[in-house]
Motif scaffolding. Sequence first.
Motif, short mmCIF file in Angstrom:
data_model
loop_
_atom_site.label_atom_id
_atom_site.label_comp_id
_atom_site.label_asym_id
_atom_site.label_seq_id
_atom_site.Cartn_x
_atom_site.Cartn_y
_atom_site.Cartn_z
N ASP A 45 0.86 -1.18 0.00
CA ASP A 45 0.00 0.00 0.00
C ASP A 45 0.89 1.23 0.00
OD1 ASP A 45 -2.48 -1.39 0.12
OD2 ASP A 45 -2.12 -1.78 2.23
N VAL A 46 0.77 2.05 -1.03
CA VAL A 46 1.69 3.17 -1.26
C VAL A 46 0.96 4.49 -1.06
CG1 VAL A 46 3.20 4.30 -2.93
CG2 VAL A 46 2.99 1.81 -2.95
N VAL A 47 1.59 5.40 -0.32
CA VAL A 47 1.13 6.78 -0.23
C VAL A 47 2.12 7.64 -1.00
CG1 VAL A 47 0.74 8.75 1.31
CG2 VAL A 47 -0.05 6.47 1.98
N GLU A 48 1.63 8.40 -1.96
CA GLU A 48 2.50 9.28 -2.73
C GLU A 48 2.21 10.73 -2.38
OE1 GLU A 48 3.42 10.78 -7.25
OE2 GLU A 48 2.79 8.67 -7.00
N ILE A 49 3.19 11.38 -1.79
CA ILE A 49 3.09 12.79 -1.41
C ILE A 49 3.44 13.65 -2.63
CG2 ILE A 49 4.15 14.60 0.00
CD1 ILE A 49 4.63 12.48 2.14
N GLY A 50 2.65 14.69 -2.86
CA GLY A 50 2.91 15.53 -4.03
C GLY A 50 2.59 14.77 -5.30
N PHE A 51 1.39 14.20 -5.35
CA PHE A 51 0.97 13.36 -6.47
C PHE A 51 0.97 14.12 -7.79
CE2 PHE A 51 -2.27 10.96 -8.90
CZ PHE A 51 -1.73 9.69 -8.81
N GLY A 52 0.76 15.44 -7.72
CA GLY A 52 0.81 16.28 -8.91
C GLY A 52 -0.18 15.85 -9.97
N CYS A 108 -0.45 2.93 8.07
CA CYS A 108 -1.33 2.36 7.04
C CYS A 108 -0.59 2.05 5.74
CB CYS A 108 -2.49 3.31 6.75
SG CYS A 108 -1.99 4.87 5.98
N ALA A 109 0.65 2.50 5.60
CA ALA A 109 1.36 2.39 4.33
C ALA A 109 2.61 1.53 4.45
CB ALA A 109 1.75 3.77 3.81
N ASP A 110 2.85 0.74 3.42
CA ASP A 110 4.10 -0.01 3.34
C ASP A 110 5.21 0.85 2.74
OD1 ASP A 110 3.12 -2.83 4.03
OD2 ASP A 110 1.76 -2.25 2.42
N SER A 111 4.83 1.77 1.86
CA SER A 111 5.80 2.63 1.17
C SER A 111 5.23 4.04 1.07
CB SER A 111 6.09 2.12 -0.24
OG SER A 111 6.49 0.77 -0.26
N VAL A 112 6.12 5.03 1.15
CA VAL A 112 5.78 6.41 0.82
C VAL A 112 6.71 6.84 -0.30
CG1 VAL A 112 5.79 8.81 1.58
CG2 VAL A 112 4.86 7.05 3.08
N VAL A 113 6.14 7.45 -1.32
CA VAL A 113 6.91 7.95 -2.46
C VAL A 113 6.77 9.46 -2.52
CG1 VAL A 113 7.04 8.00 -4.99
CG2 VAL A 113 6.70 5.82 -3.79
N GLU A 130 4.68 13.47 8.92
CA GLU A 130 3.47 12.77 8.55
C GLU A 130 3.79 11.50 7.74
OE1 GLU A 130 -0.47 13.79 8.79
OE2 GLU A 130 0.92 13.47 10.45
N ALA A 131 4.78 11.58 6.87
CA ALA A 131 5.20 10.40 6.12
C ALA A 131 5.68 9.31 7.09
CB ALA A 131 6.31 10.75 5.14
N HIS A 132 6.43 9.72 8.09
CA HIS A 132 6.91 8.78 9.11
C HIS A 132 5.74 8.17 9.86
CE1 HIS A 132 9.02 7.41 12.78
NE2 HIS A 132 10.10 7.36 12.02
N ARG A 133 4.75 8.98 10.17
CA ARG A 133 3.58 8.51 10.94
C ARG A 133 2.77 7.47 10.17
NH1 ARG A 133 -1.72 9.42 11.01
NH2 ARG A 133 -1.63 11.07 9.42
N VAL A 134 2.52 7.72 8.88
CA VAL A 134 1.63 6.82 8.14
C VAL A 134 2.33 5.52 7.72
CG1 VAL A 134 0.25 8.75 7.31
CG2 VAL A 134 2.07 7.82 5.85
N LEU A 135 3.65 5.49 7.74
CA LEU A 135 4.37 4.28 7.39
C LEU A 135 4.29 3.23 8.50
CD1 LEU A 135 7.67 5.44 5.65
CD2 LEU A 135 6.02 3.81 4.72
#
Length: 215
Positions: A45-52, A108-113, A130-135
Amino acid sequence: MTHSCQDSKPDTLLGRIMPSGVHLVCGLPMVARQRQKVVPFASGDVVEIGFGSGLNLPHYDRSLVRKVIGINPDDGLPRLARRAIAQQDIPAELLVESAEAMSLSSHCADSVVVTYSLCSIPNVAAALSEAHRVLKPFGRLYFCEHGRSETHHVSRLQDVLTPPWRWMASGCHLNRDVGGLIQAAGFELERYDIYDLGFGSRIIGTHHVGVARRG
């Protein structure tokens, strides 16, 4: 290079032009080659910050990724992002919100991009926190950014040029120490490369690319 841009206030000429300009610049082949160095390694499950505008979607490995949740503020780009999602076969959704205060649950995330976005997020420390928190524990952050040069005279020039550049380039910073910011947020750098993209200017072409692990 930017950004993590948005959708609802294109009520000025610049506001109408900027999303398409960002999409064009960030979609250049030489930029796509840099994305390819990190995005295909994201998994689960990937969260991408700045999806653009969704430019990373073609680079994900569909055999590794269950779902991509894109995070992007309301800056004109979600309209393009939704179009990109509809054209790809990877499960993806877009949340139009700030990376500095995500609505996602913790772990909730396995990876953050994150690619070409840490330069322009106003409170970059909050976004990385926040990236650290959701990983999940031992989840990984995959990043590809431009930032501070390791060469002293270039970094000094970046410091001088950043204020006018921020005004011209929608808040983009030339001089952020990407690795230092990631470590300060509690990540351990597993792989970290700094190099000049090679198109004639280390001022905007110094790249910070790597993988960091959440402890």
